[in-house]
Design a protein around this motif. Structure first.
Motif, mmCIF file in Angstrom:
data_model
loop_
_atom_site.group_PDB
_atom_site.id
_atom_site.type_symbol
_atom_site.label_atom_id
_atom_site.label_comp_id
_atom_site.label_asym_id
_atom_site.label_seq_id
_atom_site.Cartn_x
_atom_site.Cartn_y
_atom_site.Cartn_z
ATOM 1 N N SER B 105 14.702 -15.036 22.232
ATOM 2 C CA SER B 105 13.839 -16.096 21.728
ATOM 3 C C SER B 105 12.511 -16.122 22.464
ATOM 4 C CB SER B 105 14.542 -17.448 21.862
ATOM 5 O OG SER B 105 13.589 -18.472 21.835
ATOM 6 N N LEU B 106 11.490 -16.504 21.705
ATOM 7 C CA LEU B 106 10.128 -16.523 22.217
ATOM 8 C C LEU B 106 9.995 -17.377 23.463
ATOM 9 C CD1 LEU B 106 7.235 -15.657 21.322
ATOM 10 C CD2 LEU B 106 7.032 -17.870 20.258
ATOM 11 N N MET B 107 10.642 -18.535 23.465
ATOM 12 C CA MET B 107 10.420 -19.491 24.538
ATOM 13 C C MET B 107 11.090 -19.098 25.855
ATOM 14 S SD MET B 107 8.257 -21.388 23.508
ATOM 15 C CE MET B 107 7.447 -21.222 21.942
ATOM 16 N N ASP B 108 11.894 -18.022 25.838
ATOM 17 C CA ASP B 108 12.500 -17.560 27.079
ATOM 18 C C ASP B 108 11.585 -16.612 27.847
ATOM 19 O OD1 ASP B 108 14.717 -18.924 26.366
ATOM 20 O OD2 ASP B 108 15.709 -17.200 25.431
ATOM 21 N N ILE B 109 10.516 -16.197 27.210
ATOM 22 C CA ILE B 109 9.668 -15.167 27.801
ATOM 23 C C ILE B 109 8.724 -15.795 28.820
ATOM 24 C CG2 ILE B 109 7.856 -13.513 27.244
ATOM 25 C CD1 ILE B 109 9.104 -13.333 24.464
ATOM 26 N N ASP B 110 8.558 -15.119 29.953
ATOM 27 C CA ASP B 110 7.672 -15.632 31.008
ATOM 28 C C ASP B 110 6.297 -15.992 30.484
ATOM 29 O OD1 ASP B 110 9.250 -15.786 33.169
ATOM 30 O OD2 ASP B 110 8.797 -13.786 33.956
ATOM 31 N N PHE B 111 5.784 -15.135 29.605
ATOM 32 C CA PHE B 111 4.429 -15.324 29.096
ATOM 33 C C PHE B 111 4.283 -16.692 28.430
ATOM 34 C CE2 PHE B 111 1.171 -14.861 25.811
ATOM 35 C CZ PHE B 111 0.125 -14.347 26.547
ATOM 36 N N TYR B 112 5.308 -17.133 27.706
ATOM 37 C CA TYR B 112 5.218 -18.427 27.005
ATOM 38 C C TYR B 112 5.789 -19.579 27.805
ATOM 39 C CZ TYR B 112 3.761 -15.958 22.860
ATOM 40 O OH TYR B 112 3.053 -15.196 21.984
ATOM 41 N N LYS B 113 6.867 -19.297 28.563
ATOM 42 C CA LYS B 113 7.598 -20.333 29.276
ATOM 43 C C LYS B 113 6.684 -21.180 30.150
ATOM 44 C CE LYS B 113 10.752 -18.683 32.032
ATOM 45 N NZ LYS B 113 11.900 -17.843 32.376
ATOM 46 N N ARG B 114 5.720 -20.541 30.779
ATOM 47 C CA ARG B 114 4.884 -21.248 31.736
ATOM 48 C C ARG B 114 3.650 -21.884 31.105
ATOM 49 N NH1 ARG B 114 6.058 -19.319 37.049
ATOM 50 N NH2 ARG B 114 7.800 -17.877 36.920
ATOM 51 N N TYR B 379 -0.364 -13.030 37.514
ATOM 52 C CA TYR B 379 0.884 -12.304 37.776
ATOM 53 C C TYR B 379 2.068 -12.822 36.962
ATOM 54 C CZ TYR B 379 -1.422 -9.637 41.336
ATOM 55 O OH TYR B 379 -2.264 -8.766 41.970
ATOM 56 N N ASP B 380 2.300 -14.155 36.982
ATOM 57 C CA ASP B 380 3.506 -14.662 36.323
ATOM 58 C C ASP B 380 3.370 -14.634 34.802
ATOM 59 O OD1 ASP B 380 4.298 -15.063 38.863
ATOM 60 O OD2 ASP B 380 3.909 -17.215 38.907
ATOM 61 N N ILE B 381 2.207 -15.012 34.312
ATOM 62 C CA ILE B 381 2.023 -15.014 32.857
ATOM 63 C C ILE B 381 1.453 -13.677 32.390
ATOM 64 C CG2 ILE B 381 0.831 -16.111 30.924
ATOM 65 C CD1 ILE B 381 0.840 -18.725 32.546
ATOM 66 N N GLY B 382 0.437 -13.210 33.092
ATOM 67 C CA GLY B 382 -0.263 -12.007 32.653
ATOM 68 C C GLY B 382 0.444 -10.710 33.001
ATOM 69 N N GLY B 383 1.496 -10.804 33.821
ATOM 70 C CA GLY B 383 2.292 -9.608 34.097
ATOM 71 C C GLY B 383 1.676 -8.649 35.108
#
Lengths: 158, 597
Positions: B105-114, B379-383
């Motif tokens: 699911s989309l909302m589990d991804i670090d990019f979106y979660k935060r 780092y956390d969102i942008g990887g």
């Protein structure tokens, strides 16, 4: 160059707008869109219709980058030089295209087929570096891809 | 109304269209038709989902499965497996870079979660070309509330209390601006939306217009009610054809639904909105220049005061806000000022959308609460940074902003902290650069931009930035002189103090901030005639390290000028006369055998 009927179209464009200075930019944008540049004859017509000095039209035409007093090529190659494209080496793409087409940015090939422009950010930073030919986007372009892209549009005649 | 058991959302933002989402949408329609599912599954086009790097993006509800980099060949499999048999196609799911874990699911991804999505709340979820989808998601309810339950002053008070500040660059308190225009004398007043997003590397306004155009229309109508205006203008870049088209559709639909035009929602209030197209002049993002251009003149700025709130469009009181600012308004009216001011930090309320790009893994749009640190975003969102390279700096605020070094990564993102550090919030471009990027070249890049876009009206900007650029050019060409740094600083100070508008006053910022944090790089260019990052073409050349070269021929293939030659399995050589320093071989070599000297 253009026949009489063409300029009839300039008249039509102008007359869609009231004779009010606030529509000047919109009229010039429409003419640019139709002819790919602002023909001198069209400017005379707008001058007459809006009753303003030609110098004023000239000052508008030279201020806005999207307006051009010279005819542009059939295929307009735009190399994005936004920040993201710049740091992913968009300059080398411009150099490579210049070398193949033998024109500098802002110029058109002598056969009138290609124009080369560098443009400000097109907002497709994820695909940087980006080039656009007319309305078609090419992302993650490398210098060695440039010739293939130009070939899609007939390449250069030698 | 028809009920569907599943929805396939295909991103039709500019990023995904560029990577080919249009044929994907057609393929879904065709495939569903073929399997007889078109009555059960609906295909919806949406605005930008944010992760443009991995486009084309497809979301399937009710599961919320997020498929990325989808190709047309994958469509039959998704339809057969997911939509017919109910089995998620694991191989196409988003994969976390570090853990290689695939998320359902989309909302589990670090990019979106935060992220915290307010301005982008509808982007990627609704079809921007259908007004009913906006209305079903609380659309135009804020306008209804304002018109029927609030006085104009009540609306202004609510916006003031929320602490919302302009998202276009200046950061001026929005409510205060509205108050000025409301208090100004005059029967005719105007509401203007600044959608002339010109900062290189910023595309949040475009994404909002493409993904949720009605929110801007609704907010402008609320603003019109608050200050007593009956006409609004949206000044949008002509380079954004999809945004323009969707705005036109949205305005037409709103008029047909009685949400724009005369007596909106049966009240006394009338308001209509018109579009004006930009014509490729960056300075038109400056408010007085924008007004001149809407009036059909050359887009040159004029001195302020008088401010547009008193003397704006056709000399009438006018408010000008940016797209993202407007996108916050309906939520503030609906959920209240207290809700909004609880998000963010002490001095900067709410969220900010950033277009994160450059040398970063996840290029795309992120919306974060104010006060989030640069590190979390990068780092956390942008990887993080690709190819194991080292982070060097992050550039915020576009040509008006500055570059911040690694030592400031823990800094919270707020209007004031960024300005203290020598940069600014700006409209929200955030470009990350790694060790291969030369900071003098970056400063030169931005100055070239402002120099070219200077309208020429005031000498400090027209002549001053030209002189600064000439100095930077000679430094990057290896012809820098002793005293050039001091000269740059001197010029920068004078231009900042004396230029007419925001463009000129902030033009020296990229130079000043790089001088502040990366002075040693300038010195290396001037004194040693070296570019430490290997970014300045005139100061570098490429060589093959014979020990490391395996003679695989990869470099020969990518070289556009046939400058590299050599026998197979033997060390190759570069002909420096033919080499155009395009860096292709350096990037391609799997053995690190090509060096920049």
């Amino acid at each position: 160059m253009e026949n009489q009927q063409d300029f009839q179209y300039t008249r039509q464009i102008s007359q869609q707008y009231p004779q009010d200075k606030r529509f000047l930019l919109a009229i010039l944008q429409d003419i640019q869109k139709e002819y790919n540049y602002l023909p001198r004859e069209s400017l005379y017509m707008v001058q007459e219709y809006m009753d303003i000095p030609l110098a004023k039209l000239y000052s508008m035409a030279t201020f806005y980058k999207a307006l051009s007093l010279k005819p542009k090529g059939r295929y307009i190659i735009k190399v994005c030089d936004g920040t993201a494209c710049h740091i992913r080496a968009s300059q080398t793409l411009t150099d490579e295209i210049s070398k193949i087409l033998k024109i500098a940015p802002g110029q058109t090939t002598s056969d009138g087929r290609f124009s080369l422009e560098t443009v400000n950010c097109l907002g497709s930073c994820a695909a940087a570096p980006v080039i656009v030919v007319n309305d078609r986007f090419y992302g993650k372009v490398t210098p060695s891809m440039v010739k293939t892209i130009i070939d899609e549009y007939g390449g250069i005649y030698s | 109304m028809e009920i569907y058991r599943a929805h396939v959302l295909v991103c039709k933002g500019t990023g995904c269209v560029a990577s080919g989402s249009e044929p994907i949408m057609e393929a879904f329609q065709k495939e569903l038709e073929k399997k007889g599912l078109s009555k059960e599954v609906k295909v919806v086009q949406t605005g930008c989902l944010g992760l443009c790097e991995l486009g084309p993006n497809v979301l399937i509800y009710p599961e919320g499965s997020y498929y990325c980099t989808v190709k047309t060949e994958d469509v039959p499999e998704i339809v057969e497996e997911h939509l017919l048999k109910g089995r998620i196609v694991e191989r196409l799911l988003y994969k976390e870079r570090d853990t290689k874990e695939r998320f359902r699911s989309l909302m589990d991804i670090d990019f979106y979660k935060r992220q915290k999505r307010i301005a982008l709340r509808h982007c990627g979820l609704i079809n921007p070309e259908i007004i009913e989808e906006y209305i079903a998601n609380d659309g135009y309810r804020a306008l209804g509330k304002a018109l029927t339950e609030m006085t104009p002053q009540g609306v202004i008070d609510e916006i003031k209390k929320s602490g919302l500040r302009g998202r276009g660059g200046g950061g001026f308190p929005t409510g205060v601006k509205w108050q000025f225009a409301a208090d100004a004398q005059g029967d005719i007043k105007y509401v203007v939306c600044n959608a002339d997003e010109g900062d290189p590397g910023a595309f949040m306004d475009r994404s909002i217009l493409e993904g949720d155009p009605h929110t801007v229309l609704e907010a402008m109508a609320i603003a019109g009610y608050a200050i007593g205006a009956s006409e609004g203008y949206i000044y949008v870049r002509a380079e954004y054809p999809i945004a323009v088209k969707r705005l036109e559709i949205a305005i037409e639909q709103a008029r047909n639904h009685g949400l724009l035009g005369k007596n909106i929602l049966g009240t006394e209030f009338s308001f209509d909105i018109f579009i004006r197209l930009g014509s490729g002049a960056f300075v038109c993002g400056e408010e007085t220049a924008l007004l001149a251009s809407v009036e059909g003149r050359r887009g040159e700025p004029r001195p302020r005061p008088p401010f547009p709130a008193n003397k704006g469009l056709w000399d009438k009181p006018t408010i000008i806000n940016n797209v993202e600012t407007y996108a916050n308004i309906p939520e503030i009216i609906l959920q209240g000022a207290d809700w909004f001011s609880n998000i963010g930090s002490e001095k900067s309320k709410g969220t900010k959308v950033f277009a994160v790009g450059g040398k970063i893994n996840h290029t795309g749009l992120v919306e974060i609460p104010m006060g989030t640190t640069l590190k979390e975003v990068i780092y956390d969102i942008g990887g993080g940074i690709p190819n194991n390279k080292k982070f060097k700096a992050v550039q915020t605020g576009g040509p008006s902003g500055g570059c911040l070094p690694a030592s400031l990564l823990d800094m919270p993102i707020e209007y004031d902290t960024l300005i203290q550090a020598g940069s600014m919030m700006g409209s929200g471009g955030m470009i990350v650069v790694d060790e291969d990027t030369c900071m003098v070249d970056i400063a030169k890049f931005f100055l070239t931009f402002t120099q070219e876009e200077s309208c020429g009206k005031c000498p400090p900007c027209r002549i001053g930035t030209k002189r600064m650029l000439e100095i930077l050019e000679r430094i990057t060409n290896g012809e820098g002189r002793e005293g050039d740094i001091e000269l740059l600083e001197n010029l920068a100070k004078s231009i900042k103090a004396s230029a007419l508008c925001g463009l000129g006053q902030t033009a020296p910022n990229p130079v000043l901030s790089t001088l502040r944090y990366f002075r040693d790089e300038y010195e290396a260019h001037i004194k040693d005639k070296k570019c430490p990052a290997g970014g300045c073409q005139a100061l570098i050349h490429y060589e093959v390290v014979a020990d490391k070269c395996k003679g695989c021929g990869m470099c020969v293939k990518v070289c556009p000028t046939q400058a590299i030659s050599g026998e197979r399995r033997k060390p190759h050589e570069i002909d420096l006369d033919k080499c155009i320093k395009c860096n292709s071989c350096y990037d391609r070599c799997p053995f690190g055998a090509i060096v920049k000297l």
